[in-house]
Motif scaffolding. Structure first.
Motif, PDB file in Angstrom:
ATOM      1  N   VAL A 110       0.796  -1.137   0.017  1.00 18.60           N
ATOM      2  CA  VAL A 110      -0.074   0.065   0.084  1.00 18.60           C
ATOM      3  C   VAL A 110       1.035   1.228   0.143  1.00 18.60           C
ATOM      4  O   VAL A 110       1.780   1.266   0.683  1.00 18.60           O
ATOM      5  CB  VAL A 110      -0.903   0.177   1.401  1.00 18.60           C
ATOM      6  N   LEU A 111       0.666   2.102  -0.960  1.00 13.51           N
ATOM      7  CA  LEU A 111       1.573   3.351  -0.914  1.00 13.51           C
ATOM      8  C   LEU A 111       0.555   4.340  -1.230  1.00 13.51           C
ATOM      9  O   LEU A 111      -0.452   4.451  -1.571  1.00 13.51           O
ATOM     10  CB  LEU A 111       2.098   3.332  -2.504  1.00 13.51           C
ATOM     11  N   ASP A 112       1.258   5.649  -0.825  1.00 22.26           N
ATOM     12  CA  ASP A 112       0.479   6.831  -1.100  1.00 22.26           C
ATOM     13  C   ASP A 112       0.078   7.251  -2.459  1.00 22.26           C
ATOM     14  O   ASP A 112       0.881   7.210  -3.455  1.00 22.26           O
ATOM     15  CB  ASP A 112       1.480   8.073  -0.578  1.00 22.26           C
ATOM     16  N   HIS A 113      -1.196   7.582  -2.778  1.00 21.84           N
ATOM     17  CA  HIS A 113      -1.547   7.617  -4.208  1.00 21.84           C
ATOM     18  C   HIS A 113      -0.848   8.877  -4.891  1.00 21.84           C
ATOM     19  O   HIS A 113      -0.238   8.651  -6.165  1.00 21.84           O
ATOM     20  CB  HIS A 113      -3.004   8.118  -3.883  1.00 21.84           C
ATOM     21  N   GLN A 114      -0.623  10.023  -4.066  1.00 22.41           N
ATOM     22  CA  GLN A 114      -0.001  11.067  -4.799  1.00 22.41           C
ATOM     23  C   GLN A 114       1.670  10.741  -5.164  1.00 22.41           C
ATOM     24  O   GLN A 114       2.103  11.165  -6.045  1.00 22.41           O
ATOM     25  CB  GLN A 114       0.181  12.265  -3.649  1.00 22.41           C
ATOM     26  N   ALA A 115       2.169   9.831  -4.401  1.00 28.91           N
ATOM     27  CA  ALA A 115       3.590   9.431  -4.613  1.00 28.91           C
ATOM     28  C   ALA A 115       3.620   8.661  -5.957  1.00 28.91           C
ATOM     29  O   ALA A 115       4.593   8.855  -6.629  1.00 28.91           O
ATOM     30  CB  ALA A 115       4.397   8.683  -3.568  1.00 28.91           C
ATOM     31  N   VAL A 116       2.682   7.714  -5.925  1.00 31.03           N
ATOM     32  CA  VAL A 116       2.774   6.869  -7.135  1.00 31.03           C
ATOM     33  C   VAL A 116       2.382   7.638  -8.423  1.00 31.03           C
ATOM     34  O   VAL A 116       2.947   7.597  -9.533  1.00 31.03           O
ATOM     35  CB  VAL A 116       1.746   5.721  -7.099  1.00 31.03           C
ATOM     36  N   LEU A 117       1.420   8.698  -8.420  1.00 28.88           N
ATOM     37  CA  LEU A 117       0.970   9.428  -9.373  1.00 28.88           C
ATOM     38  C   LEU A 117       2.282  10.188  -9.840  1.00 28.88           C
ATOM     39  O   LEU A 117       2.500  10.544 -11.072  1.00 28.88           O
ATOM     40  CB  LEU A 117      -0.084  10.468  -8.960  1.00 28.88           C
ATOM     41  N   LEU A 118       3.073  10.841  -9.085  1.00 32.65           N
ATOM     42  CA  LEU A 118       4.167  11.598  -9.492  1.00 32.65           C
ATOM     43  C   LEU A 118       5.112  10.918  -9.950  1.00 32.65           C
ATOM     44  O   LEU A 118       5.772  11.341 -10.871  1.00 32.65           O
ATOM     45  CB  LEU A 118       4.593  12.427  -8.019  1.00 32.65           C
ATOM     46  N   TYR A 119       5.546   9.558  -9.286  1.00 28.96           N
ATOM     47  CA  TYR A 119       6.392   8.905 -10.104  1.00 28.96           C
ATOM     48  C   TYR A 119       6.060   8.438 -11.430  1.00 28.96           C
ATOM     49  O   TYR A 119       6.939   8.479 -12.102  1.00 28.96           O
ATOM     50  CB  TYR A 119       6.415   7.548  -9.040  1.00 28.96           C
ATOM     51  N   LEU A 120       4.777   8.051 -11.558  1.00 27.62           N
ATOM     52  CA  LEU A 120       4.496   7.840 -12.814  1.00 27.62           C
ATOM     53  C   LEU A 120       4.760   8.941 -13.960  1.00 27.62           C
ATOM     54  O   LEU A 120       5.149   8.798 -15.167  1.00 27.62           O
ATOM     55  CB  LEU A 120       2.946   7.125 -12.953  1.00 27.62           C
ATOM     56  N   LYS A 121       4.191   9.971 -13.392  1.00 27.34           N
ATOM     57  CA  LYS A 121       4.447  11.230 -14.293  1.00 27.34           C
ATOM     58  C   LYS A 121       6.215  11.476 -14.799  1.00 27.34           C
ATOM     59  O   LYS A 121       6.336  11.700 -16.023  1.00 27.34           O
ATOM     60  CB  LYS A 121       4.095  12.548 -13.718  1.00 27.34           C
ATOM     61  N   ARG A 122       6.776  11.012 -13.713  1.00 25.39           N
ATOM     62  CA  ARG A 122       8.393  11.092 -13.963  1.00 25.39           C
ATOM     63  C   ARG A 122       8.724  10.060 -15.012  1.00 25.39           C
ATOM     64  O   ARG A 122       9.643  10.194 -15.836  1.00 25.39           O
ATOM     65  CB  ARG A 122       9.167  11.124 -12.749  1.00 25.39           C
ATOM     66  N   THR A 123       8.185   8.819 -14.744  1.00 25.75           N
ATOM     67  CA  THR A 123       8.553   7.650 -15.836  1.00 25.75           C
ATOM     68  C   THR A 123       8.332   8.269 -17.206  1.00 25.75           C
ATOM     69  O   THR A 123       8.617   7.930 -18.075  1.00 25.75           O
ATOM     70  CB  THR A 123       7.846   6.383 -15.357  1.00 25.75           C
ATOM     71  N   ASP A 124       6.924   8.751 -17.390  1.00 24.40           N
ATOM     72  CA  ASP A 124       6.367   9.359 -18.603  1.00 24.40           C
ATOM     73  C   ASP A 124       7.423  10.446 -19.156  1.00 24.40           C
ATOM     74  O   ASP A 124       7.243  10.496 -20.552  1.00 24.40           O
ATOM     75  CB  ASP A 124       5.220   9.893 -18.430  1.00 24.40           C
ATOM     76  N   ALA A 125       8.011  11.195 -18.461  1.00 26.15           N
ATOM     77  CA  ALA A 125       8.860  12.031 -19.153  1.00 26.15           C
ATOM     78  C   ALA A 125      10.218  11.346 -19.653  1.00 26.15           C
ATOM     79  O   ALA A 125      10.990  11.894 -20.315  1.00 26.15           O
ATOM     80  CB  ALA A 125       9.796  13.023 -17.987  1.00 26.15           C
ATOM     81  N   ILE A 126      10.611  10.078 -18.928  1.00 26.41           N
ATOM     82  CA  ILE A 126      11.564   9.303 -19.837  1.00 26.41           C
ATOM     83  C   ILE A 126      11.152   8.440 -20.933  1.00 26.41           C
ATOM     84  O   ILE A 126      11.720   8.569 -21.927  1.00 26.41           O
ATOM     85  CB  ILE A 126      12.293   8.336 -18.464  1.00 26.41           C
ATOM     86  N   VAL A 127      10.104   7.710 -20.754  1.00 26.03           N
ATOM     87  CA  VAL A 127       9.438   7.079 -21.693  1.00 26.03           C
ATOM     88  C   VAL A 127       7.914   7.229 -21.787  1.00 26.03           C
ATOM     89  O   VAL A 127       7.378   6.788 -20.782  1.00 26.03           O
ATOM     90  CB  VAL A 127       9.679   5.489 -21.752  1.00 26.03           C
ATOM     91  N   PRO A 128       7.368   8.002 -22.837  1.00 28.81           N
ATOM     92  CA  PRO A 128       6.167   8.507 -22.525  1.00 28.81           C
ATOM     93  C   PRO A 128       5.054   7.260 -22.631  1.00 28.81           C
ATOM     94  O   PRO A 128       5.442   6.237 -23.445  1.00 28.81           O
ATOM     95  CB  PRO A 128       5.981   9.341 -24.058  1.00 28.81           C
ATOM     96  N   PHE A 129       4.113   7.182 -22.113  1.00 21.26           N
ATOM     97  CA  PHE A 129       3.105   6.192 -22.071  1.00 21.26           C
ATOM     98  C   PHE A 129       2.434   6.260 -23.734  1.00 21.26           C
ATOM     99  O   PHE A 129       2.279   7.033 -24.422  1.00 21.26           O
ATOM    100  CB  PHE A 129       1.912   6.578 -21.280  1.00 21.26           C
TER     101      PHE A 129
END
Length: 150
Positions: A110-129
């Motif tokens: 179980v993780l903080d929703h905002q932390a996962v959202l921010l992390y996924l946004k950062r991955t999108d900057a490396i390789v876009p969805f």
């Protein structure tokens, strides 16, 4: 963010979360999220905690589809053994749960929703969805499968 031994960017994040094995209680732990453009379809999650009642270290490592993780932020998502869903508890920030079911075992992180959202946004900057397959080196993947990787 750091680079791997070939100079490619990798994104690591360490967040506080909770984990349980089976039907056991949730224990606070650090969870490492790791994303690599060499394997852009997934995010690796690893967590460990000391169980004070069983006097031992319990570890969990799971590989979760990046798309599934993103879908699970908005509602229940997943089929088979892997599920991701938002968790709403009174007087608590929004969370997201990752459930992995294996033979005779279940891992829940179980993780903080905002932390996962921010992390996924950062991955999108490396390789876009939606562009993950363009980032995969097919020849290298085949060499790895055949055991011919240098």
């Amino acid at each position: 963010m750091h680079t791997d031994d070939r100079g490619k960017p990798e994104l690591d994040a360490l967040v506080t979360g909770q984990m349980s094995l089976g039907e056991g209680a949730l224990y606070t732990c650090d969870v490492q999220m790791r994303f690599s453009p060499d394997d852009p379809l997934v995010v690796r999650l690893s967590a460990s905690h000391m169980d004070p009642f069983k006097s031992g270290l319990h570890c969990g490592l799971c590989v979760v589809s990046r798309d599934l993780l993103r879908a699970g932020l908005d509602g229940p998502a997943g089929i088979g053994k892997v599920h991701v869903m938002p968790v709403v508890l009174p007087d608590r920030p929004l969370q997201v749960a990752v459930l992995i079911r294996g033979p005779g075992q279940e891992l829940k992180v179980v993780l903080d929703h905002q932390a996962v959202l921010l992390y996924l946004k950062r991955t999108d900057a490396i390789v876009p969805f939606g562009k993950e397959t363009a980032a995969i080196d097919i020849d290298r993947e085949i060499d790895q499968l055949l055991g011919e990787d240098d």
